[in-house]
Motif scaffolding. Structure first.
Motif, PDB file in Angstrom:
ATOM      1  N   THR A  45      16.002   7.254 -15.865  1.00  0.00           N
ATOM      2  CA  THR A  45      15.818   7.463 -14.430  1.00  0.00           C
ATOM      3  C   THR A  45      17.181   7.428 -13.768  1.00  0.00           C
ATOM      4  N   TRP A  46      17.422   8.381 -12.898  1.00  0.00           N
ATOM      5  CA  TRP A  46      18.716   8.575 -12.247  1.00  0.00           C
ATOM      6  C   TRP A  46      18.524   8.664 -10.736  1.00  0.00           C
ATOM      7  N   GLU A  47      19.504   8.140  -9.998  1.00  0.00           N
ATOM      8  CA  GLU A  47      19.446   8.213  -8.536  1.00  0.00           C
ATOM      9  C   GLU A  47      20.629   9.013  -8.009  1.00  0.00           C
ATOM     10  N   LEU A  48      20.340   9.929  -7.086  1.00  0.00           N
ATOM     11  CA  LEU A  48      21.385  10.713  -6.440  1.00  0.00           C
ATOM     12  C   LEU A  48      22.193   9.797  -5.533  1.00  0.00           C
ATOM     13  N   VAL A  49      23.519   9.796  -5.697  1.00  0.00           N
ATOM     14  CA  VAL A  49      24.357   8.902  -4.905  1.00  0.00           C
ATOM     15  C   VAL A  49      25.397   9.616  -4.049  1.00  0.00           C
ATOM     16  N   SER A  50      25.749  10.850  -4.429  1.00  0.00           N
ATOM     17  CA  SER A  50      26.755  11.552  -3.639  1.00  0.00           C
ATOM     18  C   SER A  50      26.757  13.037  -3.969  1.00  0.00           C
ATOM     19  N   PHE A  51      27.540  13.788  -3.174  1.00  0.00           N
ATOM     20  CA  PHE A  51      27.705  15.219  -3.346  1.00  0.00           C
ATOM     21  C   PHE A  51      29.193  15.538  -3.332  1.00  0.00           C
ATOM     22  N   TYR A  52      29.574  16.597  -4.024  1.00  0.00           N
ATOM     23  CA  TYR A  52      30.921  17.159  -3.931  1.00  0.00           C
ATOM     24  C   TYR A  52      30.788  18.612  -3.515  1.00  0.00           C
ATOM     25  N   ASN A  53      31.688  19.076  -2.655  1.00  0.00           N
ATOM     26  CA  ASN A  53      31.831  20.496  -2.350  1.00  0.00           C
ATOM     27  C   ASN A  53      33.117  20.972  -3.003  1.00  0.00           C
ATOM     28  N   TYR A  54      33.087  22.171  -3.553  1.00  0.00           N
ATOM     29  CA  TYR A  54      34.234  22.723  -4.272  1.00  0.00           C
ATOM     30  C   TYR A  54      34.780  23.957  -3.562  1.00  0.00           C
ATOM     31  N   LYS A  55      36.078  24.149  -3.715  1.00  0.00           N
ATOM     32  CA  LYS A  55      36.735  25.396  -3.335  1.00  0.00           C
ATOM     33  C   LYS A  55      37.743  25.687  -4.438  1.00  0.00           C
ATOM     34  N   ASP A  56      37.701  26.883  -4.971  1.00  0.00           N
ATOM     35  CA  ASP A  56      38.547  27.259  -6.103  1.00  0.00           C
ATOM     36  C   ASP A  56      38.400  26.259  -7.252  1.00  0.00           C
ATOM     37  N   GLN A 134      28.160  11.451 -18.532  1.00  0.00           N
ATOM     38  CA  GLN A 134      28.741  10.226 -19.051  1.00  0.00           C
ATOM     39  C   GLN A 134      27.573   9.275 -19.329  1.00  0.00           C
ATOM     40  N   PRO A 135      27.820   8.141 -19.991  1.00  0.00           N
ATOM     41  CA  PRO A 135      26.692   7.267 -20.337  1.00  0.00           C
ATOM     42  C   PRO A 135      25.808   6.867 -19.159  1.00  0.00           C
ATOM     43  N   ASN A 136      26.375   6.574 -18.000  1.00  0.00           N
ATOM     44  CA  ASN A 136      25.576   6.055 -16.890  1.00  0.00           C
ATOM     45  C   ASN A 136      25.736   6.845 -15.599  1.00  0.00           C
ATOM     46  N   GLN A 137      26.221   8.073 -15.708  1.00  0.00           N
ATOM     47  CA  GLN A 137      26.348   8.939 -14.536  1.00  0.00           C
ATOM     48  C   GLN A 137      26.410  10.385 -14.996  1.00  0.00           C
ATOM     49  N   PHE A 138      26.011  11.290 -14.120  1.00  0.00           N
ATOM     50  CA  PHE A 138      26.207  12.699 -14.415  1.00  0.00           C
ATOM     51  C   PHE A 138      26.375  13.483 -13.135  1.00  0.00           C
ATOM     52  N   GLN A 139      27.015  14.650 -13.289  1.00  0.00           N
ATOM     53  CA  GLN A 139      27.180  15.600 -12.208  1.00  0.00           C
ATOM     54  C   GLN A 139      26.444  16.876 -12.598  1.00  0.00           C
ATOM     55  N   GLN A 140      25.633  17.356 -11.697  1.00  0.00           N
ATOM     56  CA  GLN A 140      24.883  18.600 -11.843  1.00  0.00           C
ATOM     57  C   GLN A 140      25.552  19.580 -10.890  1.00  0.00           C
ATOM     58  N   ILE A 141      26.309  20.543 -11.427  1.00  0.00           N
ATOM     59  CA  ILE A 141      27.175  21.394 -10.618  1.00  0.00           C
ATOM     60  C   ILE A 141      26.588  22.800 -10.499  1.00  0.00           C
ATOM     61  N   GLU A 142      26.398  23.237  -9.267  1.00  0.00           N
ATOM     62  CA  GLU A 142      25.905  24.588  -8.978  1.00  0.00           C
ATOM     63  C   GLU A 142      27.080  25.557  -9.076  1.00  0.00           C
ATOM     64  N   LEU A 143      26.859  26.677  -9.777  1.00  0.00           N
ATOM     65  CA  LEU A 143      27.892  27.691  -9.942  1.00  0.00           C
ATOM     66  C   LEU A 143      27.473  28.976  -9.233  1.00  0.00           C
ATOM     67  N   ASP A 144      28.462  29.723  -8.730  1.00  0.00           N
ATOM     68  CA  ASP A 144      28.147  31.028  -8.137  1.00  0.00           C
ATOM     69  C   ASP A 144      28.019  32.072  -9.245  1.00  0.00           C
ATOM     70  N   ASP A 145      27.778  33.318  -8.875  1.00  0.00           N
ATOM     71  CA  ASP A 145      27.569  34.384  -9.853  1.00  0.00           C
ATOM     72  C   ASP A 145      28.789  34.638 -10.731  1.00  0.00           C
ATOM     73  N   ASP A 146      29.969  34.242 -10.253  1.00  0.00           N
ATOM     74  CA  ASP A 146      31.199  34.428 -11.031  1.00  0.00           C
ATOM     75  C   ASP A 146      31.552  33.200 -11.865  1.00  0.00           C
ATOM     76  N   ASN A 148      32.085  30.113 -10.613  1.00  0.00           N
ATOM     77  CA  ASN A 148      32.892  29.155  -9.847  1.00  0.00           C
ATOM     78  C   ASN A 148      32.004  28.043  -9.308  1.00  0.00           C
ATOM     79  N   ARG A 149      32.536  26.838  -9.287  1.00  0.00           N
ATOM     80  CA  ARG A 149      31.787  25.689  -8.777  1.00  0.00           C
ATOM     81  C   ARG A 149      31.617  25.795  -7.267  1.00  0.00           C
TER      82      ARG A 149
END
Length: 159
Positions: A45-56, A134-146, A148-149
Motif C-alpha cells: 500500500t502506497w500513499e501519494l505525498v507529492s508531485f513534480y513538474n518537469y521542463k526539459d 526504491q524500496p519504500n518510495q516510487f515515482q510514477q512519471i507521465e511522459l509526452d508523445d516524444d 519527455n517527462r
C-alpha cells in the motif's frame, strides 16, 4: 475526445492538490524503514505525498499533496486499485485493474472505476508511466508523445 477528458482529469487533480508554497524544489519524501520489503516489487500500500513538474526532463516545480485529500494505491502480484478521498468533493475517484512493470515502465490497464473514471476508461483503459522504484518510495512519471517527462506522482510505502 479521450485526450480532452484525460487533460481535464489531470488538470482537476493538479488544481485540487495545489497549495501555496515557496518556489523552491523540495527533497523527495523521507520514508520510515519498513523491513523485509522486496525493492523490485510494488506489492503493498502506497500513499501519494507529492508531485513534480518537469521542463526539459528536469524538475522545475514540486509541491506536496493537500492536507484536505488523500490518495492511496494498492498493488498485489497483478492487480492495482487506487482511491482518492477528498471530503470537500462529492465526486468519487477510484480505479481498479491489472498492472505490470518491466524495464522501468509501469503499465496499468483499468477495468472499471468511479463514475468520473469510467468516463475516462471508456476512452482510454491503458496508462503507461516511467517508474522509478526504491524500496519504500516510487515515482510514477507521465511522459509526452516524444518521451519527455511532464509530471510525476510521488508515493511512499505505508504497508
Amino acid at each position: 475526445m479521450s485526450f480532452r477528458i484525460l487533460i481535464l482529469t489531470l488538470t482537476f487533480v493538479f488544481i485540487s492538490s495545489c497549495k501555496d508554497q515557496p518556489n523552491e524544489i523540495t527533497e523527495i519524501i523521507e520514508v520510515e524503514e519498513i523491513p523485509n520489503v522486496n525493492s523490485k516489487s510494488l506489492n503493498g500500500t502506497w500513499e501519494l505525498v507529492s508531485f513534480y513538474n518537469y521542463k526539459d526532463n528536469v524538475v522545475v516545480d514540486s509541491f506536496d499533496t493537500s492536507s484536505n485529500s488523500r490518495q492511496l494505491k494498492m498493488y498485489t502480484d497483478s492487480k492495482v486499485m487506487w482511491c482518492k478521498h477528498k471530503p470537500a468533493d462529492s465526486s468519487e475517484w477510484f480505479g481498479y485493474g491489472t498492472y505490470n512493470f518491466k524495464d522501468n515502465t509501469l503499465t496499468e490497464v483499468l477495468d472499471f472505476g468511479s463514475a468520473v473514471m469510467d468516463n475516462v476508461i471508456s476512452e482510454k483503459k491503458q496508462f503507461k508511466f516511467e517508474l522509478q522504484l526504491q524500496p519504500n518510495q516510487f515515482q510514477q512519471i507521465e511522459l509526452d508523445d516524444d518521451g519527455n517527462r511532464i509530471y510525476s506522482e510521488n508515493y511512499k510505502r505505508i504497508e
